[in-house]
Design a protein around this motif. Structure first.
Motif, mmCIF file in Angstrom:
data_model
loop_
_atom_site.group_PDB
_atom_site.id
_atom_site.type_symbol
_atom_site.label_atom_id
_atom_site.label_comp_id
_atom_site.label_asym_id
_atom_site.label_seq_id
_atom_site.Cartn_x
_atom_site.Cartn_y
_atom_site.Cartn_z
ATOM 1 N N UNK A 1 -32.460 4.254 -11.341
ATOM 2 C CA UNK A 1 -31.906 4.894 -10.135
ATOM 3 C C UNK A 1 -32.835 4.699 -8.929
ATOM 4 N N UNK A 2 -34.124 4.886 -9.132
ATOM 5 C CA UNK A 2 -35.084 4.749 -8.035
ATOM 6 C C UNK A 2 -35.191 3.289 -7.588
ATOM 7 N N UNK A 3 -35.276 2.380 -8.529
ATOM 8 C CA UNK A 3 -35.477 0.970 -8.211
ATOM 9 C C UNK A 3 -34.246 0.338 -7.560
ATOM 10 N N UNK A 4 -33.054 0.788 -7.898
ATOM 11 C CA UNK A 4 -31.818 0.174 -7.416
ATOM 12 C C UNK A 4 -31.125 0.976 -6.304
ATOM 13 N N UNK A 5 -31.747 2.039 -5.818
ATOM 14 C CA UNK A 5 -31.048 2.934 -4.888
ATOM 15 C C UNK A 5 -30.663 2.282 -3.565
ATOM 16 N N UNK A 6 -31.366 1.254 -3.135
ATOM 17 C CA UNK A 6 -31.062 0.598 -1.858
ATOM 18 C C UNK A 6 -29.991 -0.477 -1.992
ATOM 19 N N UNK A 7 -29.679 -0.895 -3.208
ATOM 20 C CA UNK A 7 -28.717 -1.974 -3.426
ATOM 21 C C UNK A 7 -27.306 -1.404 -3.397
ATOM 22 N N UNK A 8 -26.455 -1.998 -2.575
ATOM 23 C CA UNK A 8 -25.047 -1.597 -2.470
ATOM 24 C C UNK A 8 -24.195 -2.779 -2.909
ATOM 25 N N UNK A 9 -23.273 -2.529 -3.850
ATOM 26 C CA UNK A 9 -22.427 -3.591 -4.379
ATOM 27 C C UNK A 9 -20.952 -3.230 -4.215
ATOM 28 N N UNK A 10 -20.080 -4.244 -4.177
ATOM 29 C CA UNK A 10 -18.651 -3.964 -4.026
ATOM 30 C C UNK A 10 -18.077 -3.239 -5.231
ATOM 31 N N UNK A 11 -17.018 -2.504 -4.977
ATOM 32 C CA UNK A 11 -16.293 -1.796 -6.035
ATOM 33 C C UNK A 11 -14.951 -2.484 -6.241
ATOM 34 N N UNK A 12 -14.306 -2.196 -7.343
ATOM 35 C CA UNK A 12 -12.995 -2.761 -7.646
ATOM 36 C C UNK A 12 -11.940 -2.024 -6.820
ATOM 37 N N UNK A 13 -11.283 -2.696 -5.863
ATOM 38 C CA UNK A 13 -10.301 -2.010 -5.022
ATOM 39 C C UNK A 13 -9.072 -1.539 -5.798
ATOM 40 N N UNK A 14 -8.802 -2.125 -6.957
ATOM 41 C CA UNK A 14 -7.658 -1.695 -7.772
ATOM 42 C C UNK A 14 -7.929 -0.359 -8.455
ATOM 43 N N UNK A 15 -9.201 -0.028 -8.647
ATOM 44 C CA UNK A 15 -9.560 1.187 -9.389
ATOM 45 C C UNK A 15 -10.139 2.282 -8.496
ATOM 46 N N UNK A 16 -10.324 2.014 -7.203
ATOM 47 C CA UNK A 16 -10.956 2.992 -6.304
ATOM 48 C C UNK A 16 -10.247 3.031 -4.961
ATOM 49 N N UNK A 17 -10.014 4.228 -4.471
ATOM 50 C CA UNK A 17 -9.451 4.374 -3.128
ATOM 51 C C UNK A 17 -10.498 4.028 -2.077
ATOM 52 N N UNK A 18 -11.718 4.468 -2.297
ATOM 53 C CA UNK A 18 -12.814 4.182 -1.376
ATOM 54 C C UNK A 18 -13.456 2.868 -1.799
ATOM 55 N N UNK A 19 -13.319 1.839 -0.979
ATOM 56 C CA UNK A 19 -13.842 0.516 -1.330
ATOM 57 C C UNK A 19 -15.174 0.217 -0.647
ATOM 58 N N UNK A 20 -15.838 1.241 -0.136
ATOM 59 C CA UNK A 20 -17.153 1.061 0.466
ATOM 60 C C UNK A 20 -18.152 0.653 -0.607
ATOM 61 N N UNK A 21 -18.947 -0.406 -0.358
ATOM 62 C CA UNK A 21 -19.973 -0.768 -1.346
ATOM 63 C C UNK A 21 -20.867 0.431 -1.660
ATOM 64 N N UNK A 22 -21.271 0.556 -2.912
ATOM 65 C CA UNK A 22 -22.066 1.716 -3.332
ATOM 66 C C UNK A 22 -23.170 1.286 -4.280
ATOM 67 N N UNK A 23 -24.141 2.172 -4.503
ATOM 68 C CA UNK A 23 -25.216 1.845 -5.453
ATOM 69 C C UNK A 23 -24.695 1.908 -6.891
ATOM 70 N N UNK A 24 -25.504 1.370 -7.796
ATOM 71 C CA UNK A 24 -25.171 1.420 -9.211
ATOM 72 C C UNK A 24 -25.057 2.861 -9.684
ATOM 73 N N UNK A 25 -24.073 3.118 -10.542
ATOM 74 C CA UNK A 25 -24.039 4.356 -11.304
ATOM 75 C C UNK A 25 -24.843 4.057 -12.571
ATOM 76 N N UNK A 26 -25.447 5.056 -13.166
ATOM 77 C CA UNK A 26 -26.248 4.843 -14.375
ATOM 78 C C UNK A 26 -25.746 5.791 -15.464
ATOM 79 N N UNK A 27 -25.516 5.234 -16.650
ATOM 80 C CA UNK A 27 -25.109 6.034 -17.806
ATOM 81 C C UNK A 27 -26.038 5.701 -18.967
ATOM 82 N N UNK A 28 -26.198 6.678 -19.864
ATOM 83 C CA UNK A 28 -27.049 6.483 -21.041
ATOM 84 C C UNK A 28 -26.190 6.491 -22.295
ATOM 85 N N UNK A 29 -26.433 5.523 -23.160
ATOM 86 C CA UNK A 29 -25.811 5.354 -24.473
ATOM 87 C C UNK A 29 -24.337 4.930 -24.391
ATOM 88 N N UNK A 30 -23.501 5.659 -23.670
ATOM 89 C CA UNK A 30 -22.079 5.313 -23.566
ATOM 90 C C UNK A 30 -21.523 5.933 -22.291
#
Length: 104
Positions: free
Chosen positions: A32-61
């Motif tokens: 989260x700390x290392x990647x917080x400045x990186x903004x990447x595109x989102x899938x417009x078919x799956x999101x109403x807001x298509x503004x590039x955003x930082x990575x989400x992070x999940x653990x295990x699943x």
């Protein structure tokens, strides 16, 4: 596993489980700390807001596997193998990085 996709081991669990949980927590903080400045595109078919955003992070699943496309971009941190010894702890982590390619 809780809603955030994290394993929460109570204090009565073996030290190995608690140590490996702490490792996953630190890996998540690092990403989260290392990647917080990186903004990447989102899938417009799956999101109403298509503004590039930082990575989400999940653990295990991911908490809801049906929602994988909607969570792009994300990094999934998985514990593959872990061993807790008296003098050292070893673990293998896998980092799955998922991004959206608008050209496909």
């Amino acid at each position: 596993m809780n809603e955030e996709g994290s394993w929460n081991y109570p204090a009565e669990y073996p030290i190995a489980a608690r140590t490996l949980q702490a490792l996953l927590d630190r890996a998540e903080e690092f990403v989260r700390e290392d990647m917080k400045e990186i903004r990447l595109p989102v899938n417009p078919k799956a999101n109403e807001d298509t503004t590039p955003r930082p990575f989400d992070v999940a653990k295990m699943a991911l908490a809801d596997p049906e929602d994988w496309e909607g969570r792009i971009p994300y990094i999934l941190i998985q514990l593959l193998k872990g061993k807790d010894g008296e003098e050292e702890t070893t673990a293998k982590l896998r980092f799955i990085i998922c991004t959206y390619d608008r050209n496909r």
